[in-house]
Design a protein around this motif. Sequence first.
Motif, PDB file in Angstrom:
ATOM      1  N   ALA A  74       0.957  -2.084   0.536  1.00 48.53           N
ATOM      2  CA  ALA A  74       1.675  -2.768   1.617  1.00 48.53           C
ATOM      3  C   ALA A  74       2.907  -1.974   2.050  1.00 48.53           C
ATOM      4  O   ALA A  74       3.140  -1.765   3.243  1.00 48.53           O
ATOM      5  CB  ALA A  74       2.076  -4.172   1.179  1.00 48.53           C
ATOM      6  N   VAL A  75       3.701  -1.519   1.093  1.00 55.22           N
ATOM      7  CA  VAL A  75       4.939  -0.793   1.397  1.00 55.22           C
ATOM      8  C   VAL A  75       4.632   0.579   1.997  1.00 55.22           C
ATOM      9  O   VAL A  75       5.206   0.973   3.011  1.00 55.22           O
ATOM     10  CB  VAL A  75       5.819  -0.641   0.132  1.00 55.22           C
ATOM     11  CG1 VAL A  75       7.077   0.155   0.433  1.00 55.22           C
ATOM     12  CG2 VAL A  75       6.182  -2.005  -0.426  1.00 55.22           C
ATOM     13  N   VAL A  76       3.714   1.292   1.367  1.00 50.55           N
ATOM     14  CA  VAL A  76       3.367   2.648   1.802  1.00 50.55           C
ATOM     15  C   VAL A  76       2.708   2.617   3.185  1.00 50.55           C
ATOM     16  O   VAL A  76       2.994   3.453   4.042  1.00 50.55           O
ATOM     17  CB  VAL A  76       2.452   3.290   0.735  1.00 50.55           C
ATOM     18  CG1 VAL A  76       1.745   4.503   1.249  1.00 50.55           C
ATOM     19  CG2 VAL A  76       3.260   3.637  -0.496  1.00 50.55           C
ATOM     20  N   VAL A 130       8.282 -10.254   2.357  1.00 53.34           N
ATOM     21  CA  VAL A 130       7.768  -9.621   3.573  1.00 53.34           C
ATOM     22  C   VAL A 130       8.119  -8.130   3.563  1.00 53.34           C
ATOM     23  O   VAL A 130       9.243  -7.759   3.230  1.00 53.34           O
ATOM     24  CB  VAL A 130       8.381 -10.287   4.833  1.00 53.34           C
ATOM     25  CG1 VAL A 130       7.823  -9.664   6.096  1.00 53.34           C
ATOM     26  CG2 VAL A 130       8.146 -11.778   4.827  1.00 53.34           C
ATOM     27  N   VAL A 131       7.148  -7.308   3.933  1.00 49.79           N
ATOM     28  CA  VAL A 131       7.366  -5.873   4.114  1.00 49.79           C
ATOM     29  C   VAL A 131       7.263  -5.586   5.606  1.00 49.79           C
ATOM     30  O   VAL A 131       6.318  -6.013   6.260  1.00 49.79           O
ATOM     31  CB  VAL A 131       6.328  -5.037   3.341  1.00 49.79           C
ATOM     32  CG1 VAL A 131       6.506  -3.561   3.619  1.00 49.79           C
ATOM     33  CG2 VAL A 131       6.428  -5.302   1.864  1.00 49.79           C
ATOM     34  N   VAL A 132       8.263  -4.867   6.141  1.00 53.39           N
ATOM     35  CA  VAL A 132       8.322  -4.565   7.567  1.00 53.39           C
ATOM     36  C   VAL A 132       8.383  -3.052   7.729  1.00 53.39           C
ATOM     37  O   VAL A 132       9.128  -2.378   7.021  1.00 53.39           O
ATOM     38  CB  VAL A 132       9.579  -5.223   8.192  1.00 53.39           C
ATOM     39  CG1 VAL A 132       9.805  -4.736   9.595  1.00 53.39           C
ATOM     40  CG2 VAL A 132       9.448  -6.726   8.171  1.00 53.39           C
ATOM     41  N   ALA A 160      -4.064   3.107  -3.764  1.00 54.97           N
ATOM     42  CA  ALA A 160      -2.963   2.380  -4.401  1.00 54.97           C
ATOM     43  C   ALA A 160      -3.325   0.905  -4.524  1.00 54.97           C
ATOM     44  O   ALA A 160      -4.192   0.410  -3.803  1.00 54.97           O
ATOM     45  CB  ALA A 160      -1.696   2.529  -3.568  1.00 54.97           C
ATOM     46  N   GLY A 161      -2.619   0.216  -5.427  1.00 51.65           N
ATOM     47  CA  GLY A 161      -2.797  -1.217  -5.577  1.00 51.65           C
ATOM     48  C   GLY A 161      -2.141  -1.973  -4.424  1.00 51.65           C
ATOM     49  O   GLY A 161      -1.416  -1.397  -3.615  1.00 51.65           O
ATOM     50  N   GLY A 162      -2.391  -3.263  -4.347  1.00 53.15           N
ATOM     51  CA  GLY A 162      -1.946  -4.096  -3.227  1.00 53.15           C
ATOM     52  C   GLY A 162      -0.472  -4.014  -2.870  1.00 53.15           C
ATOM     53  O   GLY A 162      -0.125  -3.728  -1.717  1.00 53.15           O
ATOM     54  N   GLU A 221       5.605  -3.723  12.200  1.00 53.77           N
ATOM     55  CA  GLU A 221       4.464  -4.463  11.667  1.00 53.77           C
ATOM     56  C   GLU A 221       4.942  -5.211  10.424  1.00 53.77           C
ATOM     57  O   GLU A 221       5.603  -4.621   9.567  1.00 53.77           O
ATOM     58  CB  GLU A 221       3.348  -3.491  11.297  1.00 53.77           C
ATOM     59  CG  GLU A 221       2.148  -4.171  10.676  1.00 53.77           C
ATOM     60  CD  GLU A 221       1.146  -3.179  10.151  1.00 53.77           C
ATOM     61  OE1 GLU A 221       0.778  -3.294   8.974  1.00 53.77           O
ATOM     62  OE2 GLU A 221       0.752  -2.291  10.918  1.00 53.77           O
ATOM     63  N   GLU A 222       4.615  -6.491  10.330  1.00 58.03           N
ATOM     64  CA  GLU A 222       5.011  -7.307   9.183  1.00 58.03           C
ATOM     65  C   GLU A 222       3.814  -7.549   8.285  1.00 58.03           C
ATOM     66  O   GLU A 222       2.726  -7.849   8.766  1.00 58.03           O
ATOM     67  CB  GLU A 222       5.554  -8.661   9.648  1.00 58.03           C
ATOM     68  CG  GLU A 222       6.817  -8.582  10.451  1.00 58.03           C
ATOM     69  CD  GLU A 222       7.272  -9.957  10.944  1.00 58.03           C
ATOM     70  OE1 GLU A 222       6.634 -10.968  10.587  1.00 58.03           O
ATOM     71  OE2 GLU A 222       8.257 -10.000  11.677  1.00 58.03           O
TER      72      GLU A 222
END
Length: 187
Positions: free
Chosen positions: A112-114, A36-38, A106-108, A11-12
């Motif tokens: 996203a990463v978590v 981008v976080v994948v 958590a914040g934005g 998921e991106e």
Amino acid sequence: MAYDNQPKEFEEKIVQVNRVSKKTKGGNNIGFSVLVVVGDKKGRVGVGLGKAPTVVNAIRKGSAYAKKHLITVAMRKKSIPHEIYIKVGAAKVLLKPAPPGTGVIAGGPVRAVVGAAGIRDIVAKILGTDNQASNVYATFAALQKLRPYSSFRRMPVEIQTREEKISDAKTDNLQDKKEGKPASVNA
């Protein structure tokens, strides 16, 4: 076009899109940088920064870099095994495990990463800069440093009374005197 129907392995999530420009002899060169976080939501996550003249190409580059540099996150159930505080540049991030059912608090950038890693129960706080890119990289570094829960050694806890501690210290001092060592300061 049969390959488009297959489910995506990763998921991106696009965290940040920056429009950048460079002054040249012929005018301004416009470009884009995309963070981008994948992740596969099963414990693997990667972060990539792509730069290109178009947003689509920048996303593609960032995603490709993130997929090449994936890490496996140590997890315990659907949370993290232990609390961690990390400072990367001006970014300071605190991640804490949470009981089941808590959700992602958590914040934005951290979310996203978590979320891409598949962590469902966590409490996080961004303490340093507001820069999204810095906070993403700090969260990524924190997840890299997590140790698996199985690596924690269970040490038996011995509870001594105050009198037992004093008597142990006195016997240690007597042994030191017999061996010719100076007495310790704590006794």
